[in-house]
Design a protein around this motif. Structure first.
Motif, PDB file in Angstrom:
ATOM      1  N   HIS A   6       9.847  -8.709  -2.046  1.00 43.73           N
ATOM      2  CA  HIS A   6      10.489  -9.578  -1.161  1.00 43.73           C
ATOM      3  C   HIS A   6      11.227  -8.817  -0.310  1.00 43.73           C
ATOM      4  CE1 HIS A   6       9.320 -13.762  -2.667  1.00 43.73           C
ATOM      5  NE2 HIS A   6       9.495 -13.008  -3.913  1.00 43.73           N
ATOM      6  N   SER A   7      11.343  -8.949   0.884  1.00 44.47           N
ATOM      7  CA  SER A   7      12.319  -8.294   2.005  1.00 44.47           C
ATOM      8  C   SER A   7      13.728  -8.965   1.677  1.00 44.47           C
ATOM      9  CB  SER A   7      11.931  -8.428   3.286  1.00 44.47           C
ATOM     10  OG  SER A   7      12.658  -7.852   4.140  1.00 44.47           O
ATOM     11  N   ASP A   8      14.512  -8.186   0.932  1.00 45.28           N
ATOM     12  CA  ASP A   8      15.878  -8.563   0.365  1.00 45.28           C
ATOM     13  C   ASP A   8      16.798  -7.409   0.092  1.00 45.28           C
ATOM     14  OD1 ASP A   8      17.257  -9.477  -2.305  1.00 45.28           O
ATOM     15  OD2 ASP A   8      17.130 -11.339  -1.251  1.00 45.28           O
ATOM     16  N   PRO A   9      18.031  -7.624   0.000  1.00 51.71           N
ATOM     17  CA  PRO A   9      18.721  -6.435  -0.139  1.00 51.71           C
ATOM     18  C   PRO A   9      18.593  -6.029  -1.629  1.00 51.71           C
ATOM     19  CG  PRO A   9      19.980  -8.140   1.274  1.00 51.71           C
ATOM     20  CD  PRO A   9      18.750  -8.510   0.763  1.00 51.71           C
ATOM     21  N   HIS A  10      18.182  -6.890  -2.653  1.00 50.31           N
ATOM     22  CA  HIS A  10      18.039  -6.457  -3.833  1.00 50.31           C
ATOM     23  C   HIS A  10      17.015  -5.535  -4.130  1.00 50.31           C
ATOM     24  CE1 HIS A  10      20.347 -10.580  -4.360  1.00 50.31           C
ATOM     25  NE2 HIS A  10      20.952  -9.686  -5.205  1.00 50.31           N
ATOM     26  N   SER A  11      16.157  -5.643  -3.154  1.00 48.47           N
ATOM     27  CA  SER A  11      14.922  -4.756  -3.447  1.00 48.47           C
ATOM     28  C   SER A  11      15.224  -3.171  -3.234  1.00 48.47           C
ATOM     29  CB  SER A  11      13.686  -4.942  -2.653  1.00 48.47           C
ATOM     30  OG  SER A  11      13.238  -6.447  -2.907  1.00 48.47           O
ATOM     31  N   ARG A  12      16.298  -3.065  -2.361  1.00 53.54           N
ATOM     32  CA  ARG A  12      16.995  -1.592  -1.938  1.00 53.54           C
ATOM     33  C   ARG A  12      15.793  -0.817  -1.384  1.00 53.54           C
ATOM     34  NH1 ARG A  12      21.576  -0.026  -6.332  1.00 53.54           N
ATOM     35  NH2 ARG A  12      22.425  -1.908  -6.722  1.00 53.54           N
ATOM     36  N   GLY A  13      15.035  -1.073  -0.503  1.00 48.15           N
ATOM     37  CA  GLY A  13      13.997  -0.558   0.306  1.00 48.15           C
ATOM     38  C   GLY A  13      12.612  -0.453  -0.671  1.00 48.15           C
ATOM     39  N   TYR A  14      12.477  -0.644  -2.092  1.00 48.93           N
ATOM     40  CA  TYR A  14      11.244  -0.673  -2.513  1.00 48.93           C
ATOM     41  C   TYR A  14      10.431  -1.973  -2.058  1.00 48.93           C
ATOM     42  CZ  TYR A  14      13.435   2.750  -5.429  1.00 48.93           C
ATOM     43  OH  TYR A  14      14.077   3.735  -6.035  1.00 48.93           O
ATOM     44  N   THR A  15       9.155  -1.480  -1.682  1.00 47.55           N
ATOM     45  CA  THR A  15       8.076  -2.477  -1.101  1.00 47.55           C
ATOM     46  C   THR A  15       7.144  -2.686  -1.879  1.00 47.55           C
ATOM     47  OG1 THR A  15       7.034  -0.705  -0.078  1.00 47.55           O
ATOM     48  CG2 THR A  15       8.876  -1.627   1.174  1.00 47.55           C
ATOM     49  N   PHE A  16       6.750  -2.071  -2.977  1.00 54.20           N
ATOM     50  CA  PHE A  16       5.605  -2.352  -3.736  1.00 54.20           C
ATOM     51  C   PHE A  16       6.177  -1.797  -5.336  1.00 54.20           C
ATOM     52  CE2 PHE A  16       1.757  -0.184  -5.710  1.00 54.20           C
ATOM     53  CZ  PHE A  16       0.852  -1.587  -5.826  1.00 54.20           C
ATOM     54  N   VAL A  17       5.424  -2.675  -5.941  1.00 46.76           N
ATOM     55  CA  VAL A  17       5.672  -2.530  -7.594  1.00 46.76           C
ATOM     56  C   VAL A  17       4.261  -2.384  -8.194  1.00 46.76           C
ATOM     57  CG1 VAL A  17       6.787  -3.389  -9.579  1.00 46.76           C
ATOM     58  CG2 VAL A  17       8.050  -3.464  -7.531  1.00 46.76           C
ATOM     59  N   ALA A  18       3.989  -1.429  -9.215  1.00 48.85           N
ATOM     60  CA  ALA A  18       2.948  -1.270  -9.826  1.00 48.85           C
ATOM     61  C   ALA A  18       3.149  -1.923 -11.286  1.00 48.85           C
ATOM     62  CB  ALA A  18       2.049   0.004  -9.769  1.00 48.85           C
ATOM     63  N   ARG A  19       2.398  -2.640 -11.835  1.00 54.94           N
ATOM     64  CA  ARG A  19       2.529  -2.835 -13.092  1.00 54.94           C
ATOM     65  C   ARG A  19       1.402  -2.718 -14.032  1.00 54.94           C
ATOM     66  NH1 ARG A  19       1.740  -8.580 -15.694  1.00 54.94           N
ATOM     67  NH2 ARG A  19       2.646  -8.370 -17.742  1.00 54.94           N
ATOM     68  N   THR A  20       1.578  -1.858 -15.024  1.00 56.58           N
ATOM     69  CA  THR A  20       0.255  -1.317 -15.916  1.00 56.58           C
ATOM     70  C   THR A  20       0.899  -1.703 -17.426  1.00 56.58           C
ATOM     71  OG1 THR A  20       0.962   0.897 -15.494  1.00 56.58           O
ATOM     72  CG2 THR A  20      -0.802   0.044 -14.394  1.00 56.58           C
ATOM     73  N   VAL A  21      -0.211  -1.968 -18.023  1.00 55.35           N
ATOM     74  CA  VAL A  21       0.100  -2.193 -19.605  1.00 55.35           C
ATOM     75  C   VAL A  21      -0.745  -1.435 -20.633  1.00 55.35           C
ATOM     76  CG1 VAL A  21       0.443  -3.882 -21.422  1.00 55.35           C
ATOM     77  CG2 VAL A  21       1.152  -4.577 -19.187  1.00 55.35           C
ATOM     78  N   PHE A  22      -0.309  -0.639 -21.597  1.00 56.82           N
ATOM     79  CA  PHE A  22      -0.981   0.268 -22.252  1.00 56.82           C
ATOM     80  C   PHE A  22      -0.867  -0.332 -23.709  1.00 56.82           C
ATOM     81  CE2 PHE A  22       0.296   2.616 -18.296  1.00 56.82           C
ATOM     82  CZ  PHE A  22      -1.068   2.864 -17.986  1.00 56.82           C
ATOM     83  N   LEU A  23      -1.624  -0.065 -24.630  1.00 58.05           N
ATOM     84  CA  LEU A  23      -1.687  -0.386 -26.134  1.00 58.05           C
ATOM     85  C   LEU A  23      -0.833   0.854 -26.766  1.00 58.05           C
ATOM     86  CD1 LEU A  23      -4.845  -1.852 -26.913  1.00 58.05           C
ATOM     87  CD2 LEU A  23      -2.807  -2.895 -26.864  1.00 58.05           C
ATOM     88  N   SER A  24      -1.036   2.261 -26.171  1.00 65.29           N
ATOM     89  CA  SER A  24      -0.006   3.219 -26.791  1.00 65.29           C
ATOM     90  C   SER A  24       0.338   4.226 -25.549  1.00 65.29           C
ATOM     91  CB  SER A  24      -1.181   3.900 -27.661  1.00 65.29           C
ATOM     92  OG  SER A  24      -2.317   4.846 -26.785  1.00 65.29           O
ATOM     93  N   LYS A  25       1.395   4.992 -26.139  1.00 71.76           N
ATOM     94  CA  LYS A  25       1.580   6.347 -25.253  1.00 71.76           C
ATOM     95  C   LYS A  25       0.602   7.115 -25.140  1.00 71.76           C
ATOM     96  CE  LYS A  25       5.225   9.210 -24.203  1.00 71.76           C
ATOM     97  NZ  LYS A  25       4.512  10.085 -23.567  1.00 71.76           N
TER      98      LYS A  25
END
Length: 104
Positions: free
Chosen positions: A49-68
């Motif tokens: 969201h274009s919001d001050p809380h985002s601090r300029g970050y415009t994109f978030v990638a989310r990935t989930v893995f079963l192991s390191k």
């Protein structure tokens, strides 16, 4: 062992590039292969969201893995992740993205 949830935050000023990244991450869990099989449990890209809380970050990638080990493979050897890195190279502002990993 619980899954590893990884969030990567980017400052990408071009909305068209953000949309390309969203598309890449929407199919990454199906296309990224390790030993010929999918190994990423979940992948998704999100526009912030274009919001001050985002601090300029415009994109978030989310990935989930079963192991390191799977996450390390993703960072070091995965061809599809390499394609995403190439797409974003030179298009991210203010240094490298922020990466946060946690138990899922």
């Amino acid at each position: 062992m619980s899954p590893i949830v990884r969030l990567t935050l980017f400052k990408i000023p071009d909305p068209a590039v953000v949309q390309q990244a969203v598309q890449k991450y929407s199919t990454l869990y199906q296309e990224a292969l390790k030993d010929g099989k999918p190994y990423i449990q979940i992948s998704a890209g999100h526009v912030t969201h274009s919001d001050p809380h985002s601090r300029g970050y415009t994109f978030v990638a989310r990935t989930v893995f079963l192991s390191k080990e799977d996450m390390d493979y993703y960072d070091e050897k995965d061809e599809k992740h390499g394609e995403i890195k190439s797409l974003l190279k030179g298009k991210v502002e203010e240094g490298p993205p922020v990466v946060v990993c946690m138990d899922g």
